[in-house]
Design a protein around this motif. Structure first.
Motif, PDB file in Angstrom:
ATOM      1  N   ASP A  85      45.098  54.894   7.611  1.00  0.00           N
ATOM      2  CA  ASP A  85      46.235  54.695   8.504  1.00  0.00           C
ATOM      3  C   ASP A  85      46.509  56.044   9.147  1.00  0.00           C
ATOM      4  O   ASP A  85      47.027  56.960   8.507  1.00  0.00           O
ATOM      5  CB  ASP A  85      47.454  54.195   7.725  1.00  0.00           C
ATOM      6  N   CYS A 109      47.112  55.098  17.378  1.00  0.00           N
ATOM      7  CA  CYS A 109      47.203  54.247  16.193  1.00  0.00           C
ATOM      8  C   CYS A 109      45.814  53.819  15.742  1.00  0.00           C
ATOM      9  O   CYS A 109      45.053  53.221  16.509  1.00  0.00           O
ATOM     10  CB  CYS A 109      48.046  53.010  16.512  1.00  0.00           C
ATOM     11  N   ASN A 160      44.412  51.804  12.365  1.00  0.00           N
ATOM     12  CA  ASN A 160      44.636  51.126  11.087  1.00  0.00           C
ATOM     13  C   ASN A 160      43.352  50.410  10.699  1.00  0.00           C
ATOM     14  O   ASN A 160      42.980  49.408  11.319  1.00  0.00           O
ATOM     15  CB  ASN A 160      45.786  50.112  11.185  1.00  0.00           C
ATOM     16  N   ASN A 202      48.977  52.865  21.488  1.00  0.00           N
ATOM     17  CA  ASN A 202      50.131  51.969  21.593  1.00  0.00           C
ATOM     18  C   ASN A 202      51.088  52.452  22.668  1.00  0.00           C
ATOM     19  O   ASN A 202      51.537  53.601  22.633  1.00  0.00           O
ATOM     20  CB  ASN A 202      50.889  51.895  20.274  1.00  0.00           C
ATOM     21  N   SER A 207      53.435  40.907  17.730  1.00  0.00           N
ATOM     22  CA  SER A 207      52.644  42.123  17.515  1.00  0.00           C
ATOM     23  C   SER A 207      52.036  42.622  18.818  1.00  0.00           C
ATOM     24  O   SER A 207      51.928  43.829  19.057  1.00  0.00           O
ATOM     25  CB  SER A 207      51.540  41.860  16.490  1.00  0.00           C
ATOM     26  N   TYR A 256      59.707  51.124  17.917  1.00  0.00           N
ATOM     27  CA  TYR A 256      58.344  50.963  17.403  1.00  0.00           C
ATOM     28  C   TYR A 256      58.301  51.232  15.905  1.00  0.00           C
ATOM     29  O   TYR A 256      57.734  50.450  15.129  1.00  0.00           O
ATOM     30  CB  TYR A 256      57.410  51.918  18.150  1.00  0.00           C
ATOM     31  N   TRP A 307      59.982  48.434  13.858  1.00  0.00           N
ATOM     32  CA  TRP A 307      59.129  47.246  13.737  1.00  0.00           C
ATOM     33  C   TRP A 307      58.008  47.468  12.722  1.00  0.00           C
ATOM     34  O   TRP A 307      57.790  46.655  11.827  1.00  0.00           O
ATOM     35  CB  TRP A 307      58.534  46.875  15.091  1.00  0.00           C
ATOM     36  N   ARG A 308      57.314  48.581  12.848  1.00  0.00           N
ATOM     37  CA  ARG A 308      56.174  48.853  11.980  1.00  0.00           C
ATOM     38  C   ARG A 308      56.600  48.993  10.522  1.00  0.00           C
ATOM     39  O   ARG A 308      55.926  48.507   9.613  1.00  0.00           O
ATOM     40  CB  ARG A 308      55.447  50.117  12.441  1.00  0.00           C
ATOM     41  N   LYS A 326      57.338  45.391   9.301  1.00  0.00           N
ATOM     42  CA  LYS A 326      56.307  44.355   9.373  1.00  0.00           C
ATOM     43  C   LYS A 326      54.900  44.837   9.045  1.00  0.00           C
ATOM     44  O   LYS A 326      53.966  44.037   9.095  1.00  0.00           O
ATOM     45  CB  LYS A 326      56.312  43.744  10.783  1.00  0.00           C
ATOM     46  N   ASP A 327      54.735  46.110   8.717  1.00  0.00           N
ATOM     47  CA  ASP A 327      53.380  46.619   8.491  1.00  0.00           C
ATOM     48  C   ASP A 327      52.705  45.910   7.318  1.00  0.00           C
ATOM     49  O   ASP A 327      53.222  45.930   6.197  1.00  0.00           O
ATOM     50  CB  ASP A 327      53.425  48.123   8.224  1.00  0.00           C
ATOM     51  N   PHE A 352      56.017  55.987   8.747  1.00  0.00           N
ATOM     52  CA  PHE A 352      56.848  55.762   9.927  1.00  0.00           C
ATOM     53  C   PHE A 352      58.081  56.648   9.874  1.00  0.00           C
ATOM     54  O   PHE A 352      59.205  56.218  10.114  1.00  0.00           O
ATOM     55  CB  PHE A 352      57.183  54.275  10.046  1.00  0.00           C
TER      56      PHE A 352
END
Length: 324
Positions: free
Chosen positions: A107, A122, A124, A139, A179, A239, A242-243, A246-247, A271
């Motif tokens: 990551d 980004c 992942n 992103n 997403s 951002y 959210w991450r 919901k990651d 984050f």
């Protein structure tokens, strides 16, 4: 496999990343011996070396004091973390995991300072013995669906790069519309079986996308309009919020180091800024996720719309009908 409880014992060893040389970056201390010949350590080292060439002021982040090496509850697996900052970079950080059974995770992200409306780099990557799940993107900080100026500024010249790897690394299947709002027209979302050839293609893509981001950084000019700086700051905080919520990597971390420590790694390291650079909550940004009792709906998608094929055309125009 059962989830580990937050009371699980975690052995934490802090090993600060060595200060960088003025002429050559120190070799990455995250490297380790693994059974597989493939390792994400070379991705990290490539990124650090290239960043050092673009900026002479890359220095370790203060996060390195608290987030460097974590021992998983199995007593064998180590989580390696590195973090830095630079004049135009608020945070560049990586988390890598390599287990004895062949699982690997990378990551890697770069978050620009608020004075720059640069995209967020980004990467992942998840690898098991036979399967690879990949997201690689620049992103967008702002809306590329509707803000033509921002899209033209950063992505118009990168469309050929995206098309190249769209052929080599095909679309990986269903992706939720929620997403997708955080991805650019050149996003690589793919799944593939492990092979020397496929891993080489992925490394090539990482190199090309990283060099593209560094080029954008090199040409970025500092914003002086405080209203625009505030917009950049809120966009990045949205951002991050959210991450952090919901990651999908959180479930891997929870299994390895327990729920409590996993939450620390996600919100304070991966984050970083979600608790520092803004005051809005997840439901402030995404009120549609509020349940009847005021809690956050945990479902990945509440819209129910997903995209099974790449929803941008060869010009980078979004063609996903009825996007919502």
């Amino acid at each position: 496999m059962e989830s580990l409880s937050s009371s699980s014992i975690i052995s934490t060893t802090v090993k600060p990343y060595p200060l960088l040389s003025r002429t050559k970056i120190a070799r990455c201390s995250c490297s380790m011996k693994v059974a597989s010949s493939f390792s994400y350590q070379k991705f990290i080292q490539y990124a650090l070396d290239e960043t050092k060439l673009s900026t002479s002021d890359l220095i370790p982040s203060s996060l390195q004091e608290d987030f460097s090496t974590l021992k998983a509850v199995d007593g064998k697996t180590e989580l390696k973390m590195c973090s830095f900052q630079a004049p135009k970079i608020r945070l560049i950080r990586s988390l890598s995991i390599e287990t004895s059974d062949g699982m690997q995770v990378l990551d890697f992200a770069i978050f620009p300072k608020a004075e720059f409306d640069l995209p967020i780099f980004c990467a992942n990557f998840f690898t098991s013995n036979n399967t690879n799940i990949v997201v690689l993107d620049l992103n967008p900080l702002h809306d590329v669906m509707n803000e033509t100026h921002y899209k033209e500024k950063y992505y118009r010249n990168l469309i050929p790069l995206g098309l190249k790897y769209a052929e080599l690394l095909p679309w990986g299947g269903k992706l939720t519309s929620e997403s997708l709002k955080f991805f650019s027209p050149i996003v690589i979302w793919t799944k593939f079986s492990s092979s020397h050839e496929n891993h080489n293609i992925l490394f090539s893509a990482f190199q090309d996308y990283y060099k593209a981001w560094l080029s954008l950084m090199d040409h970025a000019t500092k914003e002086t309009d405080y209203s625009q700086i505030n917009l950049n700051l809120e966009a990045q905080h949205r951002y991050l919020t959210w991450r952090a919520q919901k990651d999908p990597g959180f479930h891997v971390l929870k299994r390895l180091i327990g729920e409590s420590r996993a939450k620390d790694v996600v919100k304070e390291f991966l984050f970083n800024g979600v608790n520092e650079i803004g005051n809005k909550t997840f439901l402030d940004y995404f009120p549609e996720y509020e349940s009847g009792d005021g809690s956050i709906i945990e479902k990945r998608s509440i819209v129910g719309k997903s995209f099974e094929v790449r929803p941008w055309d060869a010009r980078g125009v979004f063609i996903g009908n009825n996007f919502s």
